[in-house]
Design an enzyme around this catalytic site. Structure first.
Site, mmCIF file in Angstrom:
data_model
loop_
_atom_site.group_PDB
_atom_site.id
_atom_site.type_symbol
_atom_site.label_atom_id
_atom_site.label_comp_id
_atom_site.label_asym_id
_atom_site.label_seq_id
_atom_site.Cartn_x
_atom_site.Cartn_y
_atom_site.Cartn_z
ATOM 1 N N LYS A 136 0.841 -1.190 0.000
ATOM 2 C CA LYS A 136 0.000 0.000 0.000
ATOM 3 C C LYS A 136 0.883 1.249 0.000
ATOM 4 O O LYS A 136 1.908 1.289 0.696
ATOM 5 C CB LYS A 136 -0.906 -0.037 1.238
ATOM 6 C CG LYS A 136 -1.934 1.074 1.359
ATOM 7 C CD LYS A 136 -2.759 0.819 2.627
ATOM 8 C CE LYS A 136 -3.760 1.915 2.906
ATOM 9 N NZ LYS A 136 -4.512 1.640 4.163
ATOM 10 N N SER A 180 -9.345 1.980 3.677
ATOM 11 C CA SER A 180 -8.486 2.661 2.732
ATOM 12 C C SER A 180 -7.549 1.737 1.949
ATOM 13 O O SER A 180 -6.898 2.193 0.997
ATOM 14 C CB SER A 180 -7.652 3.712 3.471
ATOM 15 O OG SER A 180 -6.781 3.123 4.413
ATOM 16 N N SER A 190 -9.565 -0.125 7.916
ATOM 17 C CA SER A 190 -9.055 -0.017 6.544
ATOM 18 C C SER A 190 -8.539 -1.315 5.931
ATOM 19 O O SER A 190 -8.240 -1.345 4.738
ATOM 20 C CB SER A 190 -7.948 1.043 6.480
ATOM 21 O OG SER A 190 -8.500 2.323 6.637
#
Length: 480
Positions: free
Chosen positions: A93, A168, A192
């Site tokens: 990420k 996220s 997330s």
């Protein structure tokens, strides 16, 4: 969900956008791929090329890759550590530092300055022998529950591209669900990992705080709510990753996890609730998923009892004050928070709106932080009576793109929509305890629905063992 096995027999349900094909990766999980490589049946180069081709096949539709690092991966593949997932393709990420690459945090406000060192977590991640093929998308600073921004196309759900993949860690989730890679990094500050896992039909564990290396800057936070982790398609990939990470660096303040590789016959006391605090009522599809999950738990011999929402209804208000404080800190002092100075005029409207809103709420900060810090004791009291608590992950199935983020959506509307959508996941970020999203059901519109299983601080093992049992009992939506 059993994704392993022949491509021609008993296929699990697949996303509309997927890269699964009859190459060396087939529908194997990370553990299987590593085993084939170790036995010399696959070369690392074959696996790398197959995964690159898969990413290139689906990413133009999904918009999930922030940056490809294929040549770096080719170089990396020549000297991989002998970890449990040696040669397995993966993704990081884009809010973690990888040496030689910029870290943009889903924002257009940073210069593309290469990191001079990898973060401690990335070193831990790399220790398993995983190959990083790219960095994945997230909303700016991970501040909302969908992977959308104003400067990039939205990252979409592979099950239906009109819908959100969650956030996220949405880019990682979309590419794992689509079969481009079997495992990818995520982190979780309010859900997330679990939110996109639920949206995309994956396994998403938020481990106990400190189980893995912390995200950069967490030591400066009044409460460390952000935990590292991975998104996977099988329980054993999640369990094996944690075991390998623990072998690299164990937190001796937590019970050792070890290699959890099977269910446990212990009968658990399970409490479950369906609705959130006060006026927050769960959608019927998500409520039905919880009832399905606990029915499977009963069939496994566990003692199941419905309970009311067990926490103070004002907990969400305190978390929102703290979340707004983080947005304010990132807006005015990103250099101190993430190590880079942001161009403030290029920050997303949501970041700036939350920052400005915080100034109207700032007087509440000491009281909110004090209550949040004491919440861990309140949380643990629930586990005097129960070993595991079960709840929805989300208040309703994934929304359409544009529902949570958009120029025509006021901050008040965005916050109210988030309250109804994600009222359950921040609880474990505040307490530091573990929670896992498991892909239990499908909505009436054909989108995955996860159910959350949570345990006491440090008791990740019970969640993984229960997840194994539910996977084996064909409780997951992909099993037939």
């Amino acid at each position: 969900m059993t994704w392993r096995g022949s491509l021609t027999n008993n296929l699990p349900e697949r996303p509309a956008v997927n890269a699964f094909c009859n190459d060396v990766l087939s529908d194997l999980d990370a553990v299987d791929i590593a085993a084939h490589i170790q036995r010399g049946e696959f070369s690392i180069n074959e696996v790398l090329n197959a995964s690159i081709k898969r990413i290139e096949n689906v990413n133009p539709t999904l918009n999930a890759l922030a940056r490809e690092t294929y040549e770096l991966a080719r170089t990396q593949s020549q000297s991989l550590p002998d970890g449990l997932m040696k040669g397995v393709p993966s993704l990081i990420k884009d809010n973690e530092n990888v040496i030689g690459l910029p870290t943009l945090h889903g924002s257009a406000a940073f210069d593309e300055k290469p990191a001079t060192r990898s973060s401690d977590f990335v070193k831990q991640f790399d220790s398993l022998g995983l190959m990083t093929l790219g960095k994945t998308t997230l909303p700016e600073f991970g501040l909302t529950a969908t992977t959308e921004s104003t400067h990039l196309p939205p990252t979409v759900n592979p099950w239906n591209t009109k819908f959100s993949c969650g956030g996220s860690s949405g880019g990682s989730a979309a590419l794992v669900a689509a079969g481009a890679v079997p495992i990818a990094h995520g982190n979780d500050g309010g859900g997330s990992i679990r939110i996109p896992a639920s949206c995309c039909g994956l396994i998403g564990l938020k481990p106990t705080r400190g189980r893995l290396h912390n995200i950069q800057g967490s030591e400066a936070m009044p409460i460390n709510i952000v935990n590292q982790g991975v998104l996977t398609r099988t329980v054993r990939d999640t369990a094996t990753f944690l075991y390998g990470a623990e072998k690299y660096c164990r937190n001796h303040e937590l019970p050792a996890l070890g290699h959890v590789d099977s269910p446990n016959d212990n009968k658990l006391r399970i409490g479950f609730f369906i609705n959130g605090p006060e006026h927050i009522l769960t959608d019927s599809d998500c409520a039905s998923a919880v009832l399905k999950a606990v029915k499977h738990c009963e069939s496994l011999g566990h003692i199941v009892e419905e309970i009311p929402f067990p926490f103070d209804s004002k907990l969400g208000d305190d978390f929102l004050v703290y979340w707004s404080l983080l947005a304010f800190s990132l807006h005015v002092a990103s250099k101190h928070v993430v190590g880079q100075a942001a161009k403030k005029d290029k920050l997303e409207p949501l970041t700036k709106q939350m920052s400005r809103n915080y100034l109207t709420q700032a007087y509440k900060t000491p009281f909110s932080i004090s209550r949040l810090k004491h919440f861990a004791h309140t949380y643990e009291k629930v586990f005097k009576d129960y070993d595991v608590i079960v709840s929805p992950v989300l208040g309703h199935p994934p929304p359409k793109i544009g529902y949570l983020v958009g120029e025509d959506i006021s901050l008040n509307s965005a916050i109210e929509r988030l309250r109804r959508y994600v009222p359950f996941t921040a609880i474990q970020n505040i307490s530091g305890a573990p929670a896992i999203s498991l892909p239990i059901a499908m909505s009436q519109t054909g989108l995955p629905i996860g159910v959350q299983f949570a345990a006491s601080y440090g008791n990740d093992k019970s969640l993984i063992e229960l997840a194994y049992a539910l996977e084996a009992s064909e409780a997951f939506h992909g099993n037939r």
